[in-house]
Design an enzyme around this catalytic site. Structure first.
Site, PDB file in Angstrom:
ATOM      1  CE1 TYR A  38      -2.128  75.541-103.477  1.00 19.11           C
ATOM      2  CE2 TYR A  38      -2.962  73.253-103.674  1.00 19.11           C
ATOM      3  CZ  TYR A  38      -3.050  74.435-103.149  1.00 19.11           C
ATOM      4  OH  TYR A  38      -4.047  74.870-102.905  1.00 19.11           O
ATOM      5  CE  LYS A  51      -6.204  43.883 -90.629  1.00 17.66           C
ATOM      6  NZ  LYS A  51      -4.985  43.070 -89.832  1.00 17.66           N
TER       7      LYS A  51
HETATM    8  C1  LIG Z   1      -4.776  42.213 -90.555  1.00 22.83           C
HETATM    9  C2  LIG Z   1      -4.125  40.623 -90.224  1.00 22.83           C
HETATM   10  C3  LIG Z   1      -4.734  39.651 -90.945  1.00 22.83           C
HETATM   11  C4  LIG Z   1      -4.892  39.524 -92.473  1.00 22.83           C
HETATM   12  O1  LIG Z   1      -3.626  39.793 -93.261  1.00 22.83           O
HETATM   13  P1  LIG Z   1      -3.664  39.973 -94.864  1.00 22.83           P
HETATM   14  O2  LIG Z   1      -2.533  40.177 -95.144  1.00 22.83           O
HETATM   15  O3  LIG Z   1      -4.225  40.885 -95.158  1.00 22.83           O
HETATM   16  O4  LIG Z   1      -4.102  38.715 -95.470  1.00 22.83           O
HETATM   17  C5  LIG Z   1      -4.499  38.204 -90.294  1.00 22.83           C
HETATM   18  N1  LIG Z   1      -4.015  38.436 -89.087  1.00 22.83           N
HETATM   19  C6  LIG Z   1      -3.859  39.184 -88.188  1.00 22.83           C
HETATM   20  C7  LIG Z   1      -3.536  39.025 -86.916  1.00 22.83           C
HETATM   21  C8  LIG Z   1      -4.042  40.541 -88.828  1.00 22.83           C
HETATM   22  O5  LIG Z   1      -3.824  41.553 -88.159  1.00 22.83           O
END
Ligand SMILES: *Cc1c(COP(=O)(O)O)cnc(C)c1O
Length: 341
Positions: free
Chosen positions: A237, A34
């Site tokens: 800044y 994702k």
């Molecule tokens: C993002 C996510 C993961 C992965 O988590 P990590 O800590 O990056 O391994 C797994 N399950 C769900 C439901 C998530 O939203």
């Protein structure tokens, strides 16, 4: 020379995936890609993870899944967050699987019953899950709230999830994220969903090497201009850094619009291999770094070569996830390159 270059090492992702497969076995490894692969590029990350034996892909939105479907015709792709209104058709068209947080099953989709065992976010109750007609159920899942910390609460969630899976025999069950996979063998069930560790980032915020993980992303730029500050002169800044003695500073053409966050004053980067502090306020398009005798044009590593996303996260009071997700890969700002190391 471009303003900065973001290099992703497919070899590192493959090795991290192999490490996670070993930790998860006999459970399957599903690669969480994702948010454009946590800023690494979802397509390349997915490809590398699949080459190393991952057997599924997980995303947050139907559009993310649709993009992957074009490249991976037959791979299982799970959308972990609820579909937004109007996304069901996209999901159906792209043959995605959907996580359900309510018992209403969208037509024509394989679904994973998402049961809330303590995360207190998405997910339904066990009773709601049991009310869903079984014919389109291809998985049952939950999510750990404290796998990077409170072990007692992880055990509570594992027990609750074991009760859920016991009530749904024969349905593929998955619970663990990266931290759960690395730390809690009892959380592995039939598959694990690993994101952060796949990219060589530590889910515990410490040095990834300690977990057999190798950072896959490097972000490099260059000293674009050298300035000699006389005592009393400042950079940036708000005049937050005022030179007490003659000070050479390098101006680096990367700023918070590129994802080098404004709070990173004082963090360290590498200039020609030397650790140097970021001085003054980070601007939108540039920041200043202290110099020794490094010349104009000296290479600057913002992330990589031993500079960890975890180091910057600590300075910001955040987590490594937010560092790499925030790097702006738009070609108008940076050049992306993939290597196979
Ligand atoms: C993002 C996510 C993961 C992965 O988590 P990590 O800590 O990056 O391994 C797994 N399950 C769900 C439901 C998530 O939203």
């Amino acid at each position: 020379m471009e303003r900065s270059e973001i290099v992703v090492d497919r070899g590192a992702i493959r090795r991290n995936a192999a490490r996670l497969r070993e930790a998860a076995a006999p459970a399957e490894l599903w690669a969480v890609v994702k948010a454009d692969g946590y800023g690494h590029g979802a397509l390349e990350a997915a490809r590398a993870a699949l080459e190393a034996g991952a057997s599924g892909l997980c995303v947050a939105t139907a559009r993310e899944g649709e993009d992957l479907r074009a490249a991976f015709r037959e791979q299982r792709i799970l959308v972990m967050s609820p579909l937004a209104p109007g996304e069901e058709a996209v999901a159906r068209e792209a043959r995605l699987e959907a996580a359900l947080s309510t018992p209403e099953v969208p037509a024509g989709l394989g679904v994973h019953l998402k049961v809330d065992t303590g995360m207190g976010r998405w997910g339904m109750t066990l009773d709601e899950a049991l009310a869903v007609p079984r014919d389109r159920v291809v998985g049952v899942m939950s999510h750990l709230a404290t796998a990077d910390g409170d072990a007692a609460f992880v055990r509570t969630q594992v027990e609750r999830f074991a009760a859920v899976t016991g009530a749904l025999p024969g349905v593929q069950a998955h619970l663990a994220n990266s931290a759960g996979t690395l730390r809690f063998p009892e959380a592995r069930f039939d598959a694990v969903r690993c994101g952060v560790a796949l990219y060589g980032l530590s889910p515990f915020g410490d040095d990834p090497a300690g977990h057999g993980l190798e950072p896959a992303l490097s972000w490099r730029s260059r000293v674009a201009l050298v300035k000699a500050l006389a005592p009393g002169e400042s950079t940036g800044y708000g005049r937050r850094f005022v030179a007490k003695q003659p000070t050479r500073v390098g101006i680096v053409p990367v700023g918070y619009a590129d994802g080098f966050r404004r709070g990173l004053t004082g963090t360290e980067v590498l200039v020609a291999g030397n650790r140097r502090r970021v001085l003054g306020t980070v601007s939108m398009d540039s920041f200043a770094v202290e110099l020794g005798d490094e010349p104009p044009g000296a290479p600057v590593t913002l992330v990589g070569d031993g500079v960890l996303a975890e180091d910057h996260a600590r300075v910001l009071g955040t987590i490594n996830y937010e560092i790499t997700c925030g790097i702006n890969r738009h070609p108008a700002r940076a050049v992306g390159r993939v290597v196979d190391g």
